[in-house]
Design a protein around this motif. Structure first.
Motif: not given
Length: 201
Positions: A142-169
């Motif tokens: 549901d787009p209304q529930q989304q807090v980040i706009k990434a529907e694939d890993f590449m977009t997630f890694a490039l646009r939200y790398d800090a979020a990815r690292r927070i999850i990892e940490d």
């Protein structure tokens, strides 16, 4: 005049509560997928430290127990809504941990017991007590529930790398001295393959 008002409010509350209870599906009857989306059963809302798990015997969401007390994570709260993909089981005979496939849904906090359609955007593979433990990382469909706009890993890694690292940490440190080893990240296709791999027959 107060008594009828209180009585009416109580009646409305009870009707509302019973409707909510009766419309909540039993997680054991929910499919892993719905149309083009995965489904996620949320056990632990984002922002809490309580280790809540679904008890298949009692069919209730209960706080996990440690030495007779509610288990509470001695670290920062969960960075997303944590739960499992229903109708999956990571068989120990096939190298799994014996539980359903875990999922972390990146969104605002939702209540325990919520069943939501999600889009997988990756998979984080961990080694926990010498077992490979895969975490599906997803966003709400549901787009209304989304807090980040990434529907694939590449977009997630490039646009939200800090979020990815927070999850990892977070996953690497939430168990404290026990330690969890990060093995690697995989993309959304791998995440989908994992769900297919561990689907119950």
């Amino acid at each position: 005049m107060k008594t009828p008002t209180i009585g009416l409010l109580t009646l409305l509350f009870l009707v509302s509560f019973s409707c909510r209870q009766s419309t909540t599906p039993d997680p054991t009857t929910v499919a892993a997928t719905k149309g083009e989306y995965l489904q996620a059963v949320i056990e632990i809302p984002a922002g809490t430290n309580h280790k809540i798990e679904y008890n298949y015997a009692s069919k209730q969401f209960l706080n996990d127990q440690l030495e007779g007390k509610d288990r509470v994570i001695n670290f920062l709260p969960y960075p997303g809504n944590y739960g499992f993909i229903p109708s999956t089981l990571m068989d120990k005979e096939r190298g799994g941990d014996g539980d359903a496939l875990d999922v972390l849904v990146l969104s605002e906090s939702v209540p325990t017991g919520t069943i939501m359609e999600v889009i997988p955007i990756g998979a984080l593979m961990l080694r926990d007590r010498q077992e490979i433990d895969t975490k599906i990382i997803a966003i709400p469909a549901d787009p209304q529930q989304q807090v980040i706009k990434a529907e694939d890993f590449m977009t997630f890694a490039l646009r939200y790398d800090a979020a990815r690292r927070i999850i990892e940490d977070w996953f690497q440190n939430y168990k404290g001295a026990e330690g969890v080893e990060i093995v690697r990240w995989e993309d959304e296709q791998y995440a989908i393959q994992e769900v297919e791999k561990w689907k119950k027959e």
